[in-house]
Motif scaffolding. Sequence first.
Motif, mmCIF file in Angstrom:
data_model
loop_
_atom_site.group_PDB
_atom_site.id
_atom_site.type_symbol
_atom_site.label_atom_id
_atom_site.label_comp_id
_atom_site.label_asym_id
_atom_site.label_seq_id
_atom_site.Cartn_x
_atom_site.Cartn_y
_atom_site.Cartn_z
ATOM 1 N N LEU A 16 0.832 -1.205 0.000
ATOM 2 C CA LEU A 16 0.000 0.000 0.000
ATOM 3 C C LEU A 16 0.864 1.252 0.000
ATOM 4 O O LEU A 16 0.493 2.273 -0.587
ATOM 5 C CB LEU A 16 -0.930 -0.018 1.216
ATOM 6 N N CYS A 72 -0.234 5.142 -0.106
ATOM 7 C CA CYS A 72 -1.293 4.992 0.891
ATOM 8 C C CYS A 72 -0.644 4.731 2.241
ATOM 9 O O CYS A 72 0.056 3.731 2.413
ATOM 10 C CB CYS A 72 -2.219 3.839 0.499
ATOM 11 N N THR A 130 -14.858 8.054 4.238
ATOM 12 C CA THR A 130 -13.811 8.873 3.635
ATOM 13 C C THR A 130 -14.172 10.342 3.794
ATOM 14 O O THR A 130 -15.351 10.698 3.838
ATOM 15 C CB THR A 130 -13.635 8.565 2.140
ATOM 16 N N VAL A 134 -10.782 6.904 6.383
ATOM 17 C CA VAL A 134 -9.869 7.125 5.259
ATOM 18 C C VAL A 134 -9.870 8.614 4.938
ATOM 19 O O VAL A 134 -10.919 9.181 4.605
ATOM 20 C CB VAL A 134 -10.293 6.324 4.009
ATOM 21 N N VAL A 144 -6.196 5.409 7.649
ATOM 22 C CA VAL A 144 -5.568 5.323 6.332
ATOM 23 C C VAL A 144 -5.603 6.704 5.699
ATOM 24 O O VAL A 144 -6.636 7.378 5.735
ATOM 25 C CB VAL A 144 -6.307 4.304 5.428
ATOM 26 N N LEU A 190 -4.790 8.638 2.049
ATOM 27 C CA LEU A 190 -4.470 8.522 0.633
ATOM 28 C C LEU A 190 -3.642 9.741 0.238
ATOM 29 O O LEU A 190 -4.178 10.813 -0.048
ATOM 30 C CB LEU A 190 -5.756 8.440 -0.200
ATOM 31 N N THR A 197 -7.488 4.847 -5.527
ATOM 32 C CA THR A 197 -6.618 4.002 -4.711
ATOM 33 C C THR A 197 -7.429 3.075 -3.813
ATOM 34 O O THR A 197 -6.950 2.009 -3.417
ATOM 35 C CB THR A 197 -5.689 4.874 -3.836
ATOM 36 N N VAL A 215 -6.760 -0.633 -1.890
ATOM 37 C CA VAL A 215 -6.708 -0.718 -0.431
ATOM 38 C C VAL A 215 -7.603 -1.853 0.063
ATOM 39 O O VAL A 215 -7.199 -2.679 0.884
ATOM 40 C CB VAL A 215 -7.136 0.634 0.185
#
Length: 783
Positions: free
Chosen positions: A277, A282, A536, A553, A568, A570, A577, A581
Amino acid sequence: MVTDAQATPAGGLTAAQVARRVAAGQVNDVPRRSSRSVGEIVRANVLTRFNALIGTLFVLVMIFGAWQDGLFGGIIVANSAIGIVQEVRAKRTLDRLAVIGETPVTVRRDGADAEVAQQQVVLGDLILLGTGDRIVVDGAVADSRGLEVDESLLTGEADPVRKAPGDPVQSGSFVVAGSGGFVAAKVGRDAYAARLVEEASRFTLSHSELMSGINRFLVYVTWLIVPIAILLFASQFGATGGVGNAVVGAVAGVVTMIPEGLVLMTSIAFAVGVVRLGRRRCLVQELPAIEGLARVDVLCVDKTGTLTEPGMDLDEVVVLSDALPGRRALAALAAADDDPNATMRAVQEGLADPDPGWKATGTVPFSSARKWSGTEFDGNGSWVFGAPDVLLAAGDPARARAEEIGATGLRVLALARVPDGSLAAPDALGGAEPAALVALRQRVRPEAAATLRYFAEQRVQVKVISGDNPASVGAIARALDLPGAGHPVDARSLPEDTAELAEAMERNSVFGRVGPQQKRAMVKALQAKGHTVAMTGDGVNDVLALKDADLGVAMGSGSGATRAVAQVVLLDNSFATLPSVVAEGRRVLGNIERVANLFLTKTVYSIILAVLVGLVHIRFPFLPRHLTLISSLTIGVPAFFLALAPNSERARTGFVPRVLRFAIPAGIACGVATFAGYRLAAANPATAFEEDSTTATLALFALALWVLLLIARPWNWWRLGLVAAMGAAFLVVLAVPWLRHFFALRPDNLRNDVIALAISAVAGVLLVLVLRWDARFGRAQGR
């Protein structure tokens, strides 16, 4: 010590003052904890319970047996070396990405503004703040221009707190509106952030269903080792009459019970996932995030920054009243905003009208809760700029016009004049007189449509949760072919009850006018329905939902607060992406379950053999070298390849029961069949122990290879090739004289060997029938 705002001048510290503070150690020297140190990695991989146990058994064999029987001692070196190498690789990737992903801090020194790393902030620094900035050290406010701070991560209170000069600010909070500055009064380990950063960014295996399940297996095995070792030693001493043979037999039975490679393979799979990743830009800030990726079945996305790019372009300004100087007021608002968000930057860049030079006497900064900003101008009235459905009355024709424009996919904002003095009570704003509508064209990410199709194919529901107008959000979602986008929902009409909200979330896919607290409630409602939710986002209005989601995210260009709470990040800001993931998480989890089946099967058949031998009081059928050979070819080598192979199967809960449902019948089949073949061979007093143990070795290897073939499903060329290669390697050992002698194998008694292989074949067929019955029964029970 610097304790108040007056100790630092408005121009900030000088270079000489900064140097003196650095020399005195008054610097924000909180270590970056993206991973363990090299020393911790070495200790964690060498000083383990398994290494201690296997090392003890190795010493006993070296004292009482032949050196060839100590081959299993190489497991200590192999496990430790592989674990250290893989985790150091992951550490380097994480450390490099952590530096890239870390949000810099804006400070004023020598009268000029500059960005510095968080570790370079010193005591007394004047730190400048804007919307979305995370507060990284403790201090006191020196300047406030409508500064509002969200302290929910510290206090649990969701309402923003207005900050005036002299008010304290604490690390771990973040700015939701306005701008200003504060003086650093506590830095480094003295600041509250020191504990938060260490806890939030540490590379850890905690809170993982997978690791919890593996640890349960290890506890069970540990409980069984001591009584079985005593039983084996006693039975072997009685059967052979010698301490040396008794020790070697007991060690052979016990060492195979230990799933020594399971934890290693799990760590390798996680570490390789982090590295892979990392190559895709990432940043995985917490190791359990790898597992969370695989379990996600609902993905909540914020439209801005996820489906669309952060920037916008001014499309048109629709003047609603010739009696009001709408365009001039808009130009004045744009010129007066010294900390513009993406919306105001688009207006500043696209508006052709010059700054009229109006003097601002008061401002209300934009906040996602209010959904508007405002400025009062000396002699030119008070103006507000924000969501039409918030500022304008329900029956206003201008609001209907805004809905029409928004339905085309444009983002629409209203400019209105309000009575003088209204901005003093922003929570009770009223009497807005519409002057103009501002249409902004959003930049849809080119990869968004393909990414949404991927999630639909993977049966992952996507929910668009946005603070924008529902019609505008729905238009963009429809353009991207999102299922259910034809019915956008105004979140202000949604029920507050969690159960009712969950039902609404299940029925619909697009939601507009969602507030920060409501985003959080939506995540909790989906979780209450049993979903594993990923969220996200890139703005401060997403922080609370990101924190409560199973997986947060953040976009790399997002606010510092958003990136701080996400698991996470990006770094390339690419929505495309996310499929990689999710796929990486599924690969890791699916493969670890496959590997666990192998190791636990070995543990079960070792226990079965040890108990049967102990109860019957016969010599243990194997020398340690026999089991080293079998384990290497049917478990160790195949597990390494299977743990790193592609795997797109969606993760499911129930890891422990599922593994046990395979490992227990497979282990019983291997153990009973091997014992039966050995017992028949040993019944003939004319055969030597080496012949009898060879018969047992053939029986166990054949059945263990069959188990490997079952675990390797679904079959493809390389998996079948892997199983065939392991079988060929065993045949090479039997065919080469010095290898046959080294492993003490004498396949001389063809009759016994054929009978043992026949017993293994029958056991293999019965195992398949049992597994099929279990699968059919499981489907009937809804497992």
